[in-house]
Design an enzyme around this catalytic site. Structure first.
Site, PDB file in Angstrom:
ATOM      1  N   TYR A  90     -33.632 -45.561  16.973  1.00  0.00           N
ATOM      2  CA  TYR A  90     -34.086 -45.085  15.654  1.00  0.00           C
ATOM      3  C   TYR A  90     -35.169 -46.028  15.111  1.00  0.00           C
ATOM      4  CZ  TYR A  90     -33.996 -43.996  10.656  1.00  0.00           C
ATOM      5  OH  TYR A  90     -34.361 -43.682   9.360  1.00  0.00           O
ATOM      6  N   LYS A 119     -39.134 -45.213  14.307  1.00  0.00           N
ATOM      7  CA  LYS A 119     -39.715 -45.417  12.977  1.00  0.00           C
ATOM      8  C   LYS A 119     -40.919 -46.353  13.066  1.00  0.00           C
ATOM      9  CE  LYS A 119     -37.462 -42.593  10.681  1.00  0.00           C
ATOM     10  NZ  LYS A 119     -38.065 -41.635   9.733  1.00  0.00           N
TER      11      LYS A 119
HETATM   12  N1  LIG Z   1     -31.102 -42.316   4.083  1.00  0.00           N
HETATM   13  C1  LIG Z   1     -31.588 -43.533   4.284  1.00  0.00           C
HETATM   14  O1  LIG Z   1     -30.934 -44.554   3.954  1.00  0.00           O
HETATM   15  C2  LIG Z   1     -32.968 -43.709   4.889  1.00  0.00           C
HETATM   16  C3  LIG Z   1     -33.463 -45.011   5.014  1.00  0.00           C
HETATM   17  C4  LIG Z   1     -34.736 -45.196   5.556  1.00  0.00           C
HETATM   18  C5  LIG Z   1     -35.464 -44.077   5.955  1.00  0.00           C
HETATM   19  N2  LIG Z   1     -34.953 -42.818   5.835  1.00  0.00           N
HETATM   20  C6  LIG Z   1     -35.790 -41.691   6.259  1.00  0.00           C
HETATM   21  O2  LIG Z   1     -35.865 -40.734   5.228  1.00  0.00           O
HETATM   22  C7  LIG Z   1     -36.123 -39.436   5.795  1.00  0.00           C
HETATM   23  C8  LIG Z   1     -35.179 -38.434   5.187  1.00  0.00           C
HETATM   24  O3  LIG Z   1     -33.854 -38.750   5.612  1.00  0.00           O
HETATM   25  P1  LIG Z   1     -32.592 -38.475   4.684  1.00  0.00           P
HETATM   26  O4  LIG Z   1     -31.928 -39.772   4.433  1.00  0.00           O
HETATM   27  O5  LIG Z   1     -33.014 -37.617   3.538  1.00  0.00           O
HETATM   28  O6  LIG Z   1     -31.678 -37.709   5.710  1.00  0.00           O
HETATM   29  P2  LIG Z   1     -30.954 -36.299   5.625  1.00  0.00           P
HETATM   30  O7  LIG Z   1     -30.573 -35.967   4.227  1.00  0.00           O
HETATM   31  O8  LIG Z   1     -29.891 -36.372   6.654  1.00  0.00           O
HETATM   32  O9  LIG Z   1     -32.112 -35.299   6.054  1.00  0.00           O
HETATM   33  C9  LIG Z   1     -32.616 -35.328   7.341  1.00  0.00           C
HETATM   34  C10 LIG Z   1     -33.465 -34.098   7.542  1.00  0.00           C
HETATM   35  O10 LIG Z   1     -33.882 -34.076   8.909  1.00  0.00           O
HETATM   36  C11 LIG Z   1     -33.575 -32.818   9.469  1.00  0.00           C
HETATM   37  N3  LIG Z   1     -33.194 -32.991  10.872  1.00  0.00           N
HETATM   38  C12 LIG Z   1     -32.105 -33.619  11.357  1.00  0.00           C
HETATM   39  N4  LIG Z   1     -32.083 -33.534  12.700  1.00  0.00           N
HETATM   40  C13 LIG Z   1     -33.184 -32.846  13.052  1.00  0.00           C
HETATM   41  C14 LIG Z   1     -33.709 -32.393  14.281  1.00  0.00           C
HETATM   42  N5  LIG Z   1     -33.102 -32.677  15.440  1.00  0.00           N
HETATM   43  N6  LIG Z   1     -34.865 -31.717  14.276  1.00  0.00           N
HETATM   44  C15 LIG Z   1     -35.490 -31.420  13.125  1.00  0.00           C
HETATM   45  N7  LIG Z   1     -35.028 -31.796  11.921  1.00  0.00           N
HETATM   46  C16 LIG Z   1     -33.898 -32.495  11.887  1.00  0.00           C
HETATM   47  C17 LIG Z   1     -32.420 -32.275   8.660  1.00  0.00           C
HETATM   48  O11 LIG Z   1     -32.460 -30.880   8.732  1.00  0.00           O
HETATM   49  P3  LIG Z   1     -31.186 -29.981   8.283  1.00  0.00           P
HETATM   50  O12 LIG Z   1     -31.068 -30.126   6.803  1.00  0.00           O
HETATM   51  O13 LIG Z   1     -31.595 -28.612   8.726  1.00  0.00           O
HETATM   52  O14 LIG Z   1     -30.015 -30.544   9.009  1.00  0.00           O
HETATM   53  C18 LIG Z   1     -32.724 -32.795   7.268  1.00  0.00           C
HETATM   54  O15 LIG Z   1     -33.599 -31.917   6.567  1.00  0.00           O
HETATM   55  C19 LIG Z   1     -35.971 -39.607   7.311  1.00  0.00           C
HETATM   56  O16 LIG Z   1     -37.242 -39.721   7.881  1.00  0.00           O
HETATM   57  C20 LIG Z   1     -35.208 -40.927   7.442  1.00  0.00           C
HETATM   58  O17 LIG Z   1     -35.501 -41.570   8.670  1.00  0.00           O
HETATM   59  C21 LIG Z   1     -33.721 -42.602   5.300  1.00  0.00           C
END
Ligand SMILES: NC(=O)c1ccc[n+]([C@@H]2O[C@H](COP(=O)([O-])OP(=O)(O)OC[C@H]3O[C@@H](n4cnc5c(N)ncnc54)[C@H](OP(=O)(O)O)[C@@H]3O)[C@@H](O)[C@H]2O)c1
Length: 192
Positions: free
Chosen positions: A115, A119
């Site tokens: 991961y 990133k």
């Molecule tokens: N949460 C954190 O602490 C955190 C920290 C640093 C960076 N980020 C980044 O923030 C961004 C948003 O993440 P989030 O925390 O909002 O996560 P999230 O709520 O789990 O959302 C992830 C999204 O990615 C989609 N997804 C998952 N697997 C996929 C696949 N195989 N192919 C295409 N789409 C897929 C999901 O679609 P579905 O809704 O259809 O399942 C969902 O819309 C990501 O880039 C993540 O790396 C998050």
């Protein structure tokens, strides 16, 4: 996307799926949509603090990825990411669900964190696009939303999703010349 720590999927498969979705998926979407952007447009990549350059174990790899600011190209970045996946596959038995210490990928300077590697490559990609799109007056930057309580983090972060969305949304309204090629956290530029 990110696998849970407890997920028993073989590490080789986790690595290929994570790199395919997060890096190659992002790249394919950007390449498809970039031609539609108008002058003054902005491309904001939601990366992560886990994509810091220091996760690379080799100085040579750090230098090559840092070249995203100057000489690295998308084809070379793609080649590096394919190499990461093949080095993991060549050095990890298919039944093992976590990286093995001392395995080939580690000796070649890659991290044991698919991961984070995906990133890191997203940040490099955003910086390359900043150079490539500058002639059209289009900005490209990356940001770290911070640890947020979402499905991906098993709702364990210190921030709400809305708080995590603050910096990406703010970036989308900044003057292109003030954000392009940079990495942001909490509305401020941070080092990579
Ligand atoms: N949460 C954190 O602490 C955190 C920290 C640093 C960076 N980020 C980044 O923030 C961004 C948003 O993440 P989030 O925390 O909002 O996560 P999230 O709520 O789990 O959302 C992830 C999204 O990615 C989609 N997804 C998952 N697997 C996929 C696949 N195989 N192919 C295409 N789409 C897929 C999901 O679609 P579905 O809704 O259809 O399942 C969902 O819309 C990501 O880039 C993540 O790396 C998050």
């Amino acid at each position: 996307m990110a696998y849970k720590h407890s997920d028993a999927t073989p590490w080789t498969q986790k690595t290929r799926n994570t790199v395919s979705t997060n890096f190659f998926g992002t790249m394919i979407v950007c390449e498809a949509l970039a031609p539609l952007l108008k002058t003054g447009g902005r491309m904001v990549t939601v990366a992560s603090g886990s994509g810091h350059l220091r996760i690379l174990r080799s100085e040579d790899l750090r230098r090559e990825f840092a070249g995203a600011d100057s000489a690295l190209t998308v084809p070379r970045l793609s080649e590096l990411m394919r190499q990461f996946v093949t080095d993991v596959e060549a050095g990890t038995p298919p039944t093992v669900s976590a990286p093995l210490p001392g395995a080939l990928h580690e000796r070649r300077g890659w991290p044991g964190h698919a991961y984070g590697m995906s990133k890191l490559a997203q940040i490099a990609l955003a910086k390359i696009y900043a150079r490539e799109l500058s002639a059209r007056g289009i900005a490209s930057c990356a940001c770290d939303p911070g640890g947020c309580r979402t499905d991906m983090s098993s709702h364990s972060g210190s921030r709400t999703a809305a708080q995590g969305a603050d910096t990406p949304a703010w970036l989308a309204f900044q003057p292109p010349s003030e954000i392009t090629g940079r990495l942001f956290f909490d509305r401020a530029e941070v080092g990579w």
